[in-house]
Enzyme design. Sequence first.
Site, mmCIF file in Angstrom:
data_model
loop_
_atom_site.group_PDB
_atom_site.id
_atom_site.type_symbol
_atom_site.label_atom_id
_atom_site.label_comp_id
_atom_site.label_asym_id
_atom_site.label_seq_id
_atom_site.Cartn_x
_atom_site.Cartn_y
_atom_site.Cartn_z
ATOM 1 N N HIS A 101 0.713 -1.288 -0.171
ATOM 2 C CA HIS A 101 0.055 -0.065 0.129
ATOM 3 C C HIS A 101 0.755 1.275 0.102
ATOM 4 O O HIS A 101 1.872 1.371 0.520
ATOM 5 C CB HIS A 101 -0.912 -0.037 1.206
ATOM 6 C CG HIS A 101 -0.095 0.139 2.405
ATOM 7 N ND1 HIS A 101 0.096 1.177 3.080
ATOM 8 C CD2 HIS A 101 0.488 -1.044 3.393
ATOM 9 C CE1 HIS A 101 0.807 1.416 4.184
ATOM 10 N NE2 HIS A 101 0.952 -0.288 4.527
ATOM 11 N N HIS B 135 12.255 -0.296 -12.578
ATOM 12 C CA HIS B 135 11.962 -1.746 -12.912
ATOM 13 C C HIS B 135 12.001 -2.524 -11.643
ATOM 14 O O HIS B 135 13.043 -2.673 -11.002
ATOM 15 C CB HIS B 135 12.840 -2.412 -13.960
ATOM 16 C CG HIS B 135 12.720 -3.719 -14.155
ATOM 17 N ND1 HIS B 135 13.508 -4.612 -14.815
ATOM 18 C CD2 HIS B 135 11.972 -4.688 -13.772
ATOM 19 C CE1 HIS B 135 13.334 -5.797 -14.884
ATOM 20 N NE2 HIS B 135 12.063 -6.048 -14.272
HETATM 21 O O1 JB3 Z 1 14.427 -9.361 -15.756
HETATM 22 C C1 JB3 Z 1 13.663 -9.792 -16.552
HETATM 23 C C2 JB3 Z 1 12.652 -10.993 -15.990
HETATM 24 N N1 JB3 Z 1 13.687 -9.581 -17.801
HETATM 25 C C3 JB3 Z 1 14.608 -9.054 -18.429
HETATM 26 C C4 JB3 Z 1 13.924 -7.756 -19.099
HETATM 27 C C5 JB3 Z 1 13.143 -6.816 -18.307
HETATM 28 O O2 JB3 Z 1 15.036 -7.008 -19.921
HETATM 29 C C6 JB3 Z 1 15.370 -9.721 -19.513
HETATM 30 O O3 JB3 Z 1 15.898 -10.758 -19.060
HETATM 31 C C7 JB3 Z 1 16.150 -8.837 -20.285
HETATM 32 O O4 JB3 Z 1 17.401 -8.477 -19.457
HETATM 33 C C8 JB3 Z 1 15.408 -7.604 -20.823
HETATM 34 O O5 JB3 Z 1 14.778 -7.944 -21.928
HETATM 35 P P1 JB3 Z 1 14.729 -7.620 -23.448
HETATM 36 O O6 JB3 Z 1 15.014 -6.123 -23.279
HETATM 37 O O7 JB3 Z 1 13.474 -8.344 -24.199
HETATM 38 O O8 JB3 Z 1 16.167 -8.161 -24.021
HETATM 39 P P2 JB3 Z 1 16.584 -8.941 -25.161
HETATM 40 O O9 JB3 Z 1 15.987 -10.333 -24.958
HETATM 41 O O10 JB3 Z 1 17.916 -8.891 -25.536
HETATM 42 O O11 JB3 Z 1 15.673 -8.302 -26.305
HETATM 43 C C9 JB3 Z 1 15.791 -7.007 -26.869
HETATM 44 C C10 JB3 Z 1 15.191 -6.796 -28.295
HETATM 45 O O12 JB3 Z 1 15.051 -5.438 -28.551
HETATM 46 C C11 JB3 Z 1 15.739 -7.513 -29.501
HETATM 47 O O13 JB3 Z 1 14.997 -8.340 -30.104
HETATM 48 C C12 JB3 Z 1 16.410 -6.380 -30.118
HETATM 49 O O14 JB3 Z 1 16.856 -6.685 -31.534
HETATM 50 C C13 JB3 Z 1 15.389 -5.200 -29.766
HETATM 51 N N2 JB3 Z 1 15.865 -3.683 -29.969
HETATM 52 C C14 JB3 Z 1 17.169 -3.373 -29.631
HETATM 53 N N3 JB3 Z 1 17.251 -1.981 -30.026
HETATM 54 C C15 JB3 Z 1 15.367 -2.896 -30.607
HETATM 55 C C16 JB3 Z 1 16.121 -1.778 -30.541
HETATM 56 N N4 JB3 Z 1 14.009 -2.765 -31.122
HETATM 57 C C17 JB3 Z 1 13.509 -1.720 -31.828
HETATM 58 N N5 JB3 Z 1 12.408 -1.665 -32.247
HETATM 59 N N6 JB3 Z 1 14.337 -0.497 -31.510
HETATM 60 C C18 JB3 Z 1 15.723 -0.398 -31.064
HETATM 61 O O15 JB3 Z 1 16.244 0.409 -31.080
#
Ligand code: JB3
Length: 212
Positions: free
Chosen positions: A141, A150
């Site tokens: 609360h 986060h």
């Molecule tokens: O802690 C937890 C439970 N989850 C974490 C989450 C909060 O943050 C997780 O373990 C990761 O540390 C992180 O997840 P995220 O950001 O989904 O990371 P990753 O799996 O590396 O995916 C990043 C995605 O963003 C990839 O598909 C990249 O290609 C994409 N991306 C990166 N830069 C982008 C850009 N997409 C767009 N549209 N534009 C960008 O500039």
Amino acid sequence: MDAGGRLLLIGGGGHCRSILDCVLSRGLYEKVGIVDFDQAASALGIPVVGTDDDLPHLLNDGWTNAFISVGSVGSTGLRRKLYKMVKQIGFTIPGIIDPTAAVSRDVIIDEGVFIGKGAIVNTGSRIGTCAIINTGAIIEHDCEIGAFAHISPRATLCGQVNVGDDTHVGAGSVVRQGIKIGACSLLGVGSVVVKDIPDSVKAYGNPCRVVE
Ligand code: JB3
């Protein structure tokens, strides 16, 4: 909150898949697409419909909602940049709450917030713009969670805790009631926070101590 119509998820990695699972289980959007420079980022049957450069055209084609689905552990720079971009283009930025989350009726939730599976947000709390309340986190609360903060899986914030903008609270951390955690700080996994934490520090441990 979840608005209906067409929804773009900006960034197609692991965090996006968690969000996608909520979105698909609620079934509120007529169509969902992922925006990523990597075509392989399609997930759960949802396609990559373009890159960031395509966003103005996608808005014109009726994709009116966009949600920042790139996550953050520590640095929130990319999430902030993407938020500014979709806002400037003119998208609506909904909140997304998993149907298994328990959120009290008098909680204030700003735009772009994600509340994941089994999370609890109790009465009188406020969740700032684009904050992530991840799987199983407990926000008791009268807490205030800053923009782009986060709160990681299973972290527990007891009542009247204040978390500053852009701060990361590591998985499984426990924060005593009434504690203030500053902005842009990073609290390690399993921190037990019994004293206030200033801005822009790294801290961890039981009891949680500032390390840099
Ligand atoms: O802690 C937890 C439970 N989850 C974490 C989450 C909060 O943050 C997780 O373990 C990761 O540390 C992180 O997840 P995220 O950001 O989904 O990371 P990753 O799996 O590396 O995916 C990043 C995605 O963003 C990839 O598909 C990249 O290609 C994409 N991306 C990166 N830069 C982008 C850009 N997409 C767009 N549209 N534009 C960008 O500039």
